[in-house]
Design a protein around this motif. Structure first.
Motif, PDB file in Angstrom:
ATOM      1  N   ALA A  23       0.827  -1.207   0.000  1.00 54.08           N
ATOM      2  CA  ALA A  23       0.000   0.000   0.000  1.00 54.08           C
ATOM      3  C   ALA A  23       0.862   1.258   0.000  1.00 54.08           C
ATOM      4  O   ALA A  23       0.593   2.213  -0.738  1.00 54.08           O
ATOM      5  CB  ALA A  23      -0.939   0.002   1.215  1.00 54.08           C
ATOM      6  N   ALA A  24       1.921   1.267   0.801  1.00 53.46           N
ATOM      7  CA  ALA A  24       2.818   2.426   0.848  1.00 53.46           C
ATOM      8  C   ALA A  24       3.527   2.612  -0.486  1.00 53.46           C
ATOM      9  O   ALA A  24       3.671   3.748  -0.974  1.00 53.46           O
ATOM     10  CB  ALA A  24       3.831   2.258   1.978  1.00 53.46           C
ATOM     11  N   ALA A  25       3.965   1.501  -1.101  1.00 53.97           N
ATOM     12  CA  ALA A  25       4.657   1.591  -2.393  1.00 53.97           C
ATOM     13  C   ALA A  25       3.718   2.088  -3.483  1.00 53.97           C
ATOM     14  O   ALA A  25       4.101   2.940  -4.300  1.00 53.97           O
ATOM     15  CB  ALA A  25       5.238   0.225  -2.768  1.00 53.97           C
ATOM     16  N   LEU A  26       2.494   1.589  -3.512  1.00 54.91           N
ATOM     17  CA  LEU A  26       1.535   2.030  -4.525  1.00 54.91           C
ATOM     18  C   LEU A  26       1.158   3.493  -4.335  1.00 54.91           C
ATOM     19  O   LEU A  26       0.992   4.240  -5.306  1.00 54.91           O
ATOM     20  CB  LEU A  26       0.280   1.155  -4.492  1.00 54.91           C
ATOM     21  N   PHE A  27       1.043   3.920  -3.069  1.00 52.01           N
ATOM     22  CA  PHE A  27       0.685   5.316  -2.795  1.00 52.01           C
ATOM     23  C   PHE A  27       1.779   6.254  -3.288  1.00 52.01           C
ATOM     24  O   PHE A  27       1.501   7.268  -3.918  1.00 52.01           O
ATOM     25  CB  PHE A  27       0.428   5.516  -1.299  1.00 52.01           C
ATOM     26  N   VAL A  28       3.035   5.917  -3.037  1.00 45.89           N
ATOM     27  CA  VAL A  28       4.125   6.782  -3.493  1.00 45.89           C
ATOM     28  C   VAL A  28       4.296   6.684  -5.013  1.00 45.89           C
ATOM     29  O   VAL A  28       4.609   7.681  -5.676  1.00 45.89           O
ATOM     30  CB  VAL A  28       5.447   6.485  -2.747  1.00 45.89           C
ATOM     31  N   LEU A  29       4.052   5.526  -5.577  1.00 48.26           N
ATOM     32  CA  LEU A  29       4.192   5.345  -7.020  1.00 48.26           C
ATOM     33  C   LEU A  29       3.139   6.149  -7.786  1.00 48.26           C
ATOM     34  O   LEU A  29       3.454   6.824  -8.763  1.00 48.26           O
ATOM     35  CB  LEU A  29       4.083   3.861  -7.374  1.00 48.26           C
ATOM     36  N   PHE A  30       1.899   6.076  -7.338  1.00 48.59           N
ATOM     37  CA  PHE A  30       0.817   6.735  -8.065  1.00 48.59           C
ATOM     38  C   PHE A  30       0.584   8.186  -7.657  1.00 48.59           C
ATOM     39  O   PHE A  30       0.014   8.957  -8.427  1.00 48.59           O
ATOM     40  CB  PHE A  30      -0.488   5.948  -7.913  1.00 48.59           C
ATOM     41  N   ASN A  31       0.993   8.572  -6.445  1.00 48.69           N
ATOM     42  CA  ASN A  31       0.728   9.925  -5.968  1.00 48.69           C
ATOM     43  C   ASN A  31       1.986  10.741  -5.704  1.00 48.69           C
ATOM     44  O   ASN A  31       1.907  11.947  -5.487  1.00 48.69           O
ATOM     45  CB  ASN A  31      -0.112   9.886  -4.683  1.00 48.69           C
ATOM     46  N   GLY A  32       3.127  10.073  -5.634  1.00 47.90           N
ATOM     47  CA  GLY A  32       4.364  10.790  -5.344  1.00 47.90           C
ATOM     48  C   GLY A  32       4.429  11.306  -3.917  1.00 47.90           C
ATOM     49  O   GLY A  32       5.183  12.221  -3.618  1.00 47.90           O
ATOM     50  N   ARG A  33       3.634  10.720  -3.038  1.00 46.89           N
ATOM     51  CA  ARG A  33       3.588  11.159  -1.649  1.00 46.89           C
ATOM     52  C   ARG A  33       3.891   9.986  -0.716  1.00 46.89           C
ATOM     53  O   ARG A  33       3.587   8.841  -1.018  1.00 46.89           O
ATOM     54  CB  ARG A  33       2.201  11.713  -1.311  1.00 46.89           C
ATOM     55  N   ILE A  34       4.434  10.315   0.427  1.00 46.12           N
ATOM     56  CA  ILE A  34       4.722   9.325   1.455  1.00 46.12           C
ATOM     57  C   ILE A  34       3.431   8.989   2.199  1.00 46.12           C
ATOM     58  O   ILE A  34       2.653   9.883   2.534  1.00 46.12           O
ATOM     59  CB  ILE A  34       5.781   9.866   2.446  1.00 46.12           C
ATOM     60  N   GLY A  51      -4.604  17.320  -3.084  1.00 38.18           N
ATOM     61  CA  GLY A  51      -4.768  15.872  -3.069  1.00 38.18           C
ATOM     62  C   GLY A  51      -5.600  15.341  -1.937  1.00 38.18           C
ATOM     63  O   GLY A  51      -5.364  14.224  -1.477  1.00 38.18           O
ATOM     64  N   ARG A  52      -6.573  16.106  -1.496  1.00 33.49           N
ATOM     65  CA  ARG A  52      -7.378  15.680  -0.353  1.00 33.49           C
ATOM     66  C   ARG A  52      -8.180  14.406  -0.648  1.00 33.49           C
ATOM     67  O   ARG A  52      -8.366  13.581   0.234  1.00 33.49           O
ATOM     68  CB  ARG A  52      -8.306  16.802   0.077  1.00 33.49           C
ATOM     69  N   GLY A  53      -8.636  14.260  -1.894  1.00 31.14           N
ATOM     70  CA  GLY A  53      -9.459  13.101  -2.245  1.00 31.14           C
ATOM     71  C   GLY A  53      -8.720  11.792  -2.086  1.00 31.14           C
ATOM     72  O   GLY A  53      -9.210  10.853  -1.448  1.00 31.14           O
ATOM     73  N   GLU A  54      -7.517  11.710  -2.677  1.00 32.36           N
ATOM     74  CA  GLU A  54      -6.777  10.448  -2.581  1.00 32.36           C
ATOM     75  C   GLU A  54      -6.291  10.184  -1.162  1.00 32.36           C
ATOM     76  O   GLU A  54      -6.219   9.035  -0.723  1.00 32.36           O
ATOM     77  CB  GLU A  54      -5.618  10.394  -3.564  1.00 32.36           C
ATOM     78  N   LYS A  55      -5.990  11.243  -0.428  1.00 35.25           N
ATOM     79  CA  LYS A  55      -5.586  11.054   0.968  1.00 35.25           C
ATOM     80  C   LYS A  55      -6.750  10.511   1.787  1.00 35.25           C
ATOM     81  O   LYS A  55      -6.584   9.586   2.596  1.00 35.25           O
ATOM     82  CB  LYS A  55      -5.091  12.368   1.559  1.00 35.25           C
ATOM     83  N   SER A 106       4.690   5.028  10.496  1.00 40.16           N
ATOM     84  CA  SER A 106       4.410   4.629   9.103  1.00 40.16           C
ATOM     85  C   SER A 106       5.195   5.497   8.128  1.00 40.16           C
ATOM     86  O   SER A 106       5.716   4.992   7.132  1.00 40.16           O
ATOM     87  CB  SER A 106       2.911   4.701   8.807  1.00 40.16           C
ATOM     88  N   GLY A 107       5.295   6.786   8.404  1.00 41.06           N
ATOM     89  CA  GLY A 107       6.055   7.667   7.508  1.00 41.06           C
ATOM     90  C   GLY A 107       7.544   7.418   7.576  1.00 41.06           C
ATOM     91  O   GLY A 107       8.221   7.265   6.556  1.00 41.06           O
ATOM     92  N   HIS A 108       8.082   7.373   8.779  1.00 36.11           N
ATOM     93  CA  HIS A 108       9.521   7.169   8.941  1.00 36.11           C
ATOM     94  C   HIS A 108       9.910   5.697   8.837  1.00 36.11           C
ATOM     95  O   HIS A 108      10.836   5.342   8.115  1.00 36.11           O
ATOM     96  CB  HIS A 108       9.995   7.716  10.295  1.00 36.11           C
ATOM     97  N   GLY A 109       9.203   4.848   9.598  1.00 42.19           N
ATOM     98  CA  GLY A 109       9.598   3.443   9.674  1.00 42.19           C
ATOM     99  C   GLY A 109       9.341   2.650   8.419  1.00 42.19           C
ATOM    100  O   GLY A 109      10.178   1.847   8.006  1.00 42.19           O
ATOM    101  N   VAL A 110       8.198   2.844   7.785  1.00 41.52           N
ATOM    102  CA  VAL A 110       7.875   2.067   6.588  1.00 41.52           C
ATOM    103  C   VAL A 110       8.404   2.759   5.340  1.00 41.52           C
ATOM    104  O   VAL A 110       9.128   2.171   4.543  1.00 41.52           O
ATOM    105  CB  VAL A 110       6.350   1.835   6.474  1.00 41.52           C
ATOM    106  N   CYS A 111       8.031   4.020   5.173  1.00 36.85           N
ATOM    107  CA  CYS A 111       8.373   4.717   3.925  1.00 36.85           C
ATOM    108  C   CYS A 111       9.781   5.314   3.947  1.00 36.85           C
ATOM    109  O   CYS A 111      10.506   5.230   2.963  1.00 36.85           O
ATOM    110  CB  CYS A 111       7.355   5.821   3.655  1.00 36.85           C
ATOM    111  N   GLY A 112      10.165   5.927   5.051  1.00 36.91           N
ATOM    112  CA  GLY A 112      11.463   6.593   5.115  1.00 36.91           C
ATOM    113  C   GLY A 112      12.644   5.644   5.068  1.00 36.91           C
ATOM    114  O   GLY A 112      13.612   5.872   4.344  1.00 36.91           O
ATOM    115  N   ILE A 113      12.577   4.575   5.831  1.00 39.68           N
ATOM    116  CA  ILE A 113      13.686   3.618   5.840  1.00 39.68           C
ATOM    117  C   ILE A 113      13.800   2.926   4.477  1.00 39.68           C
ATOM    118  O   ILE A 113      14.901   2.688   3.994  1.00 39.68           O
ATOM    119  CB  ILE A 113      13.533   2.606   6.991  1.00 39.68           C
ATOM    120  N   SER A 114      12.659   2.652   3.843  1.00 32.06           N
ATOM    121  CA  SER A 114      12.729   2.018   2.523  1.00 32.06           C
ATOM    122  C   SER A 114      13.342   2.949   1.476  1.00 32.06           C
ATOM    123  O   SER A 114      13.872   2.488   0.468  1.00 32.06           O
ATOM    124  CB  SER A 114      11.334   1.567   2.076  1.00 32.06           C
TER     125      SER A 114
END
Length: 144
Positions: A23-34, A51-55, A106-114
């Motif tokens: 889910a985190a990878a798809l969100f950053v891939l399609f939205n460019g956001r963490i 981007g309020r809708g997708e969030k 989730s922001g630092h541990g999942v997305c940031g470290i990756s």
């Protein structure tokens, strides 16, 4: 330390972790956001945010996922070992820590470290160290 092999369930935990990563990878891939939950939630509270809708849809998916899980298996019972005051205090401290640390696990541990972010590595180490210290003090210092 001993493992309770009767209740050890590595496969659901592995599947859950893989789904969070996907889910985190798809969100950053399609939205460019963490996909940091605190950042997404905070940005929904700001008027005129981008981007309020997708969030909102991403957060709705996070909330609806347990309902979907119930189609396949029973949810575990929710159990609080502390009272409502300790739960409220814990939530407040997590919120303050999230703002102070400029993000959540989730922001630092999942997305940031990756993304190999040094700042996220330090933040995640601080989160973990604080959690370890808190449990140690509560269980061994205060006997809770």
């Amino acid at each position: 330390m001993t493992i309770d092999w009767l209740h050890f369930t590595p496969w659901p935990a592995l599947a859950g972790g893989a789904l969070i990563g996907l889910a985190a990878a798809l969100f950053v891939l399609f939205n460019g956001r963490i996909a940091g939950i605190s950042g997404l939630l905070g940005s929904l509270l700001v008027r005129g945010g981008e981007g309020r809708g997708e969030k909102a849809l991403f957060l709705l998916g996070v909330l609806l996922a347990p309902l979907l899980w119930q189609v396949f298996a029973a949810l575990p019972a929710i159990e609080f070992q502390g009272g409502w005051l300790s739960l409220l205090l814990a939530g407040l401290l997590v919120g303050v820590g999230t703002r102070y640390g400029a993000g959540c696990t989730s922001g630092h541990g999942v997305c940031g470290i990756s993304r190999l972010s040094p700042r996220s590595l330090v933040a995640t180490l601080a989160f973990m160290a604080s959690g370890f210290a808190t449990v140690y003090v509560l269980r061994h210092g205060l006997g809770v």
